[in-house]
Design an enzyme around this catalytic site. Sequence first.
Site, mmCIF file in Angstrom:
data_model
loop_
_atom_site.group_PDB
_atom_site.id
_atom_site.type_symbol
_atom_site.label_atom_id
_atom_site.label_comp_id
_atom_site.label_asym_id
_atom_site.label_seq_id
_atom_site.Cartn_x
_atom_site.Cartn_y
_atom_site.Cartn_z
ATOM 1 N N ASP A 81 -3.201 24.752 8.784
ATOM 2 C CA ASP A 81 -4.012 24.133 7.739
ATOM 3 C C ASP A 81 -5.049 23.185 8.325
ATOM 4 O O ASP A 81 -4.758 22.418 9.257
ATOM 5 C CB ASP A 81 -3.112 23.305 6.811
ATOM 6 C CG ASP A 81 -2.961 23.928 5.439
ATOM 7 O OD1 ASP A 81 -3.859 24.686 5.014
ATOM 8 O OD2 ASP A 81 -1.939 23.651 4.789
ATOM 9 N N ASP A 135 -0.312 21.649 5.705
ATOM 10 C CA ASP A 135 -0.501 20.191 5.680
ATOM 11 C C ASP A 135 0.571 19.541 4.804
ATOM 12 O O ASP A 135 0.662 18.310 4.721
ATOM 13 C CB ASP A 135 -1.922 19.797 5.262
ATOM 14 C CG ASP A 135 -2.276 20.270 3.870
ATOM 15 O OD1 ASP A 135 -1.481 21.017 3.255
ATOM 16 O OD2 ASP A 135 -3.370 19.901 3.390
ATOM 17 N N SER A 136 1.442 20.370 4.192
ATOM 18 C CA SER A 136 2.652 19.856 3.540
ATOM 19 C C SER A 136 3.513 19.110 4.556
ATOM 20 O O SER A 136 4.436 18.379 4.178
ATOM 21 C CB SER A 136 3.457 20.994 2.905
ATOM 22 O OG SER A 136 3.652 22.050 3.820
ATOM 23 N N GLU A 144 -8.701 24.620 1.679
ATOM 24 C CA GLU A 144 -8.607 24.670 0.224
ATOM 25 C C GLU A 144 -9.997 24.787 -0.396
ATOM 26 O O GLU A 144 -10.906 24.030 -0.023
ATOM 27 C CB GLU A 144 -7.909 23.410 -0.299
ATOM 28 C CG GLU A 144 -6.447 23.347 0.119
ATOM 29 C CD GLU A 144 -5.722 22.119 -0.411
ATOM 30 O OE1 GLU A 144 -6.282 21.396 -1.275
ATOM 31 O OE2 GLU A 144 -4.590 21.873 0.037
ATOM 32 N N LYS A 181 -6.542 27.653 7.644
ATOM 33 C CA LYS A 181 -6.574 27.726 6.171
ATOM 34 C C LYS A 181 -7.267 26.487 5.641
ATOM 35 O O LYS A 181 -7.083 25.396 6.210
ATOM 36 C CB LYS A 181 -5.153 27.813 5.606
ATOM 37 C CG LYS A 181 -5.107 27.754 4.070
ATOM 38 C CD LYS A 181 -3.762 28.147 3.505
ATOM 39 C CE LYS A 181 -2.749 27.032 3.386
ATOM 40 N NZ LYS A 181 -3.156 25.900 2.527
ATOM 41 N N GLU A 237 -2.092 29.245 -5.602
ATOM 42 C CA GLU A 237 -1.005 28.293 -5.874
ATOM 43 C C GLU A 237 -1.000 27.918 -7.351
ATOM 44 O O GLU A 237 -2.028 27.465 -7.904
ATOM 45 C CB GLU A 237 -1.153 27.030 -5.000
ATOM 46 C CG GLU A 237 -0.016 26.044 -5.256
ATOM 47 C CD GLU A 237 0.189 25.003 -4.178
ATOM 48 O OE1 GLU A 237 -0.533 25.021 -3.166
ATOM 49 O OE2 GLU A 237 1.095 24.160 -4.355
HETATM 50 O O1 KIV Z 1 0.645 23.089 3.036
HETATM 51 C C1 KIV Z 1 1.346 23.980 2.548
HETATM 52 O O2 KIV Z 1 2.572 24.048 2.718
HETATM 53 C C2 KIV Z 1 0.674 24.990 1.735
HETATM 54 C C3 KIV Z 1 1.531 26.006 1.045
HETATM 55 C C4 KIV Z 1 2.220 25.406 -0.111
HETATM 56 C C5 KIV Z 1 0.756 27.200 0.664
HETATM 57 O O3 KIV Z 1 -0.498 24.974 1.621
#
Ligand code: KIV
Length: 267
Positions: free
Chosen positions: A88, A49-50, A120, A118, A184
């Site tokens: 994510d 989600d980055s 959090e 994924k 992280e």
């Molecule tokens: O969204 C992302 O890029 C991440 C990584 C930094 C692990 O969660």
Amino acid sequence: MGEQARKISVPEFRSAAGTDRRLTMLTAYDFLWAGLFDQAGVDSILVGDSLSMVVQGHSTTLPVTMKQMIYHGEIVARAVQRALVVVDMPFMSYQVSPEQAVRNAGRLIKKTGADAVKLEGGAIQSETIRVIGRADIPVMAHIGMRPQAVRQLGGMGRIQRNVQQLLDDARAAEDAGAFAIILELVPEEAAKLITESLGIPTIGIGAGKHCTGQVLVGPDMLGLNPNFRPRFLKQFGELRAQADKAVRDYVAEVRSGDFPGPEHTHR
Ligand code: KIV
């Protein structure tokens, strides 16, 4: 399929825990880079989600939507033959209830063709991880600095130093059925303890060398974002400088009349 293209499955990824195998993971958001990372031998590609920050230019990961994650997830999964593809779950796609979470995890898997999702959280999301797993959807957990908690944490980049809480979160995620866990910005000694205590792989970002594997944001490690230089990031390339030079050369050559030359011209 040749040896290089043999797909990495969730059980294979999981089985790296406690072995000498070091897993590699990079984020990617499009066909070109996902295909390049896959062919270069990366074990797993995360459609993080980055995306919200790296691709869309937001200051946090909060704005990205399910629809946008599906759009990019499908493109990445189509480019990849070997790596495990993880997508994510964006902010507010799983926090409301386990029912909401399993529906959205199902949408991500069905519409993208990715291997896993994924989310959090450790202990606080254990029921959600369990419910998604009951639908046979593999879940990777993410603890330590959680970018989706940026408002609660008071900013990005805060290191989580409570070792007992980190260990409890990691154990809760494993007990709930997570097949791997991102750590992280976790202090190295805590990451080592967690890695030695769990039966699933730990994937570190800013968590030191004792994790089972490492993850970096693809454009950051390529040097496409040179102003972002946290301590944990190693820039393995300087692509921003190379791209900048290429574009300046192109502009100059078009203006001077040197491009296109005879070799670029149909007669
Ligand atoms: O969204 C992302 O890029 C991440 C990584 C930094 C692990 O969660």
